[in-house]
Design a protein around this motif. Structure first.
Motif, PDB file in Angstrom:
ATOM      1  N   UNK A  29       0.848  -1.198   0.000  1.00  0.00           N
ATOM      2  CA  UNK A  29       0.000   0.000   0.000  1.00  0.00           C
ATOM      3  C   UNK A  29       0.877   1.238   0.000  1.00  0.00           C
ATOM      4  N   UNK A  30       0.446   2.259  -0.727  1.00  0.00           N
ATOM      5  CA  UNK A  30       1.066   3.572  -0.630  1.00  0.00           C
ATOM      6  C   UNK A  30      -0.026   4.622  -0.721  1.00  0.00           C
ATOM      7  N   UNK A  31      -0.050   5.528   0.229  1.00  0.00           N
ATOM      8  CA  UNK A  31      -1.063   6.581   0.255  1.00  0.00           C
ATOM      9  C   UNK A  31      -0.415   7.926   0.479  1.00  0.00           C
ATOM     10  N   UNK A  32      -1.049   8.989  -0.021  1.00  0.00           N
ATOM     11  CA  UNK A  32      -0.492  10.337   0.093  1.00  0.00           C
ATOM     12  C   UNK A  32      -1.568  11.312   0.547  1.00  0.00           C
TER      13      UNK A  32
ATOM     14  N   UNK B  41      -1.357   3.361  -8.456  1.00  0.00           N
ATOM     15  CA  UNK B  41      -1.177   2.556  -7.250  1.00  0.00           C
ATOM     16  C   UNK B  41      -1.341   3.375  -5.976  1.00  0.00           C
ATOM     17  N   UNK B  42      -1.252   4.702  -6.101  1.00  0.00           N
ATOM     18  CA  UNK B  42      -1.262   5.569  -4.925  1.00  0.00           C
ATOM     19  C   UNK B  42      -2.695   5.848  -4.476  1.00  0.00           C
ATOM     20  N   UNK B  43      -2.942   5.688  -3.180  1.00  0.00           N
ATOM     21  CA  UNK B  43      -4.236   6.059  -2.599  1.00  0.00           C
ATOM     22  C   UNK B  43      -4.163   7.542  -2.244  1.00  0.00           C
ATOM     23  N   UNK B  44      -4.788   8.367  -3.067  1.00  0.00           N
ATOM     24  CA  UNK B  44      -4.720   9.808  -2.847  1.00  0.00           C
ATOM     25  C   UNK B  44      -6.045  10.451  -3.261  1.00  0.00           C
ATOM     26  N   UNK B  45      -6.650  11.253  -2.395  1.00  0.00           N
ATOM     27  CA  UNK B  45      -6.207  11.560  -1.025  1.00  0.00           C
ATOM     28  C   UNK B  45      -6.223  10.301  -0.138  1.00  0.00           C
ATOM     29  N   UNK B  46      -5.295  10.250   0.763  1.00  0.00           N
ATOM     30  CA  UNK B  46      -5.147   9.088   1.633  1.00  0.00           C
ATOM     31  C   UNK B  46      -6.330   8.955   2.583  1.00  0.00           C
ATOM     32  N   UNK B  47      -6.655   7.726   2.954  1.00  0.00           N
ATOM     33  CA  UNK B  47      -7.692   7.465   3.951  1.00  0.00           C
ATOM     34  C   UNK B  47      -9.073   7.310   3.356  1.00  0.00           C
ATOM     35  N   UNK B  48      -9.967   6.698   4.134  1.00  0.00           N
ATOM     36  CA  UNK B  48     -11.355   6.570   3.721  1.00  0.00           C
ATOM     37  C   UNK B  48     -12.069   7.906   3.911  1.00  0.00           C
ATOM     38  N   UNK B  49     -13.029   8.176   3.085  1.00  0.00           N
ATOM     39  CA  UNK B  49     -13.752   9.443   3.138  1.00  0.00           C
ATOM     40  C   UNK B  49     -14.789   9.408   4.257  1.00  0.00           C
ATOM     41  N   UNK B  50     -14.436  10.033   5.382  1.00  0.00           N
ATOM     42  CA  UNK B  50     -15.356  10.087   6.528  1.00  0.00           C
ATOM     43  C   UNK B  50     -15.547  11.529   6.991  1.00  0.00           C
TER      44      UNK B  50
ATOM     45  N   UNK C  50      -8.304   3.121   8.971  1.00  0.00           N
ATOM     46  CA  UNK C  50      -9.397   2.328   8.410  1.00  0.00           C
ATOM     47  C   UNK C  50      -9.049   1.835   7.006  1.00  0.00           C
ATOM     48  N   UNK C  51      -8.399   2.685   6.224  1.00  0.00           N
ATOM     49  CA  UNK C  51      -8.009   2.264   4.872  1.00  0.00           C
ATOM     50  C   UNK C  51      -6.919   1.199   4.929  1.00  0.00           C
ATOM     51  N   UNK C  52      -6.010   1.315   5.875  1.00  0.00           N
ATOM     52  CA  UNK C  52      -4.974   0.299   6.046  1.00  0.00           C
ATOM     53  C   UNK C  52      -5.598  -1.059   6.369  1.00  0.00           C
ATOM     54  N   UNK C  53      -6.584  -1.054   7.262  1.00  0.00           N
ATOM     55  CA  UNK C  53      -7.281  -2.293   7.596  1.00  0.00           C
ATOM     56  C   UNK C  53      -7.965  -2.867   6.359  1.00  0.00           C
ATOM     57  N   UNK C  54      -8.627  -2.014   5.604  1.00  0.00           N
ATOM     58  CA  UNK C  54      -9.341  -2.452   4.408  1.00  0.00           C
ATOM     59  C   UNK C  54      -8.397  -3.135   3.422  1.00  0.00           C
TER      60      UNK C  54
END
Length: 323
Positions: A251-254, A280-289, A303-307
């Motif tokens: 996983x890679x997020x920004x 491959x990049x999760x951007x914006x990082x994290x789930x939308x809450x 939460x996104x890491x768990x997913x």
């Protein structure tokens, strides 16, 4: 996760005997996965969970007998809700749980050996058989026994989260990720932000360049990366290095606004980074809450890491037929 479980088990065993309950087989909808574990102590205390409710209560009750006799037991938990069956819940599925008593110096030594392997990033295969008093680690010296009542379990080290950026979000993300079981690695050149007391115990903190940090992590097989830097120029620097580095990650997020992300991507494309790599990049990082504060943003990332972790995790555990 696994490391915390065996740390807790060692503490318990130094005080007396305990029963380890392990989910060995699941079918249908159930509250926990194969391999989930809990500890039941002689004084009634429990640690971890195999799902809660009436099913877990049944396991705890049976564990009292195992503590007395030392004889392993299989416990079937019926969650089907079928009227003709003894039912502990209505999730819809069935669970099989193995109960075994751990006690004494041999059990403590085994737990310590398991923990030592996991802490240095090594997976191990644990064999549990009704013919042996306690489980053992699979080696050439101790192969799989020819028994029809064994549980073969692969214990994996925890995933590692590299947090690039030790600012407010990075600090809170380290706490959240540590809480859900990740090994924490921090990278930031600012000495004033990388004091050990800001981060969970056992966090690894680097003030070197991102390239030197990746050199240290290239042997890791279960790596996650979160970019929560203080500016887009640092994102560009880190991503150029990460995306051109020959190693694997899950996983890679920004972090960043859509405008910031667009600026970063445009710069990276000019430097030769392909659109496929950027996807491959999760951007914006994290789930939308709707997260706004550093703590809320950290929770959305967690939460996104768990997913991602749960989607990619494949259980290689196996139990042979005991019926």
């Amino acid at each position: 996760m696994t490391i915390q479980f065996y740390q807790q088990l060692i503490q318990v065993l130094n005080q007396g005997a305990a029963v380890v309950a392990t989910v060995t087989r699941v079918r249908g909808s159930v509250p926990r996965e194969q391999g989930a574990k809990m500890i039941i102590c002689e004084d009634g205390r429990t640690f971890n969970t195999i799902g809660g409710g009436a099913g877990e209560a049944k396991v705890i009750q049976q564990a009292k007998e195992v503590l007395k006799t030392g004889e392993k037991q299989w416990v079937e938990i019926d969650l089907s809700g079928a009227p003709e069956r003894e039912t502990q819940g209505v999730c819809g599925g069935l669970m099989q749980v193995l109960l075994e008593r751990w006690s004494g110096e041999k059990a403590i030594a085994l737990a310590e050996k398991i923990l030592a392997h996991l802490q240095i990033g090594q997976s191990i295969v644990l064999i549990t058989s009704f013919e042996d008093q306690i489980p053992y680690i699979l080696t050439s010296e101790y192969p799989i026994p020819s028994s029809d009542q064994i549980f073969i379990e692969t214990l994996q080290p925890p995933p590692t989260l590299l947090i690039v950026g030790a600012g407010h979000v990075g600090e809170q993300l380290a706490k959240i990720a540590d809480f859900i079981g990740f090994k924490i690695v921090i990278q930031d050149s600012r000495l004033e932000f990388t004091h050990a007391e800001r981060f969970p115990p056992n966090s690894i903190i680097y003030n070197q360049s991102i390239f030197k940090v990746l050199e240290q992590l290239k042997g890791y097989n279960n790596l996650y990366i979160a970019l929560v830097t203080r500016g887009y120029q640092y994102d560009i620097e880190a991503l150029k290095c990460i995306l051109n580095f020959k190693f694997s990650y899950q996983y890679i997020g920004m972090i960043g606004s859509k405008k910031r992300i667009k600026m970063v991507y445009k710069n990276l494309e000019k430097s030769g980074i392909s659109s496929q790599q950027l996807e491959e990049i999760h951007a914006p990082i994290g789930l939308e809450i709707g997260a706004l504060t550093p703590e809320e943003i950290a929770i959305s990332i967690g939460a996104e890491l768990i997913q991602v972790y749960r989607k990619s995790k494949s259980y290689v555990n196996n139990v042979q037929d005991t019926e």
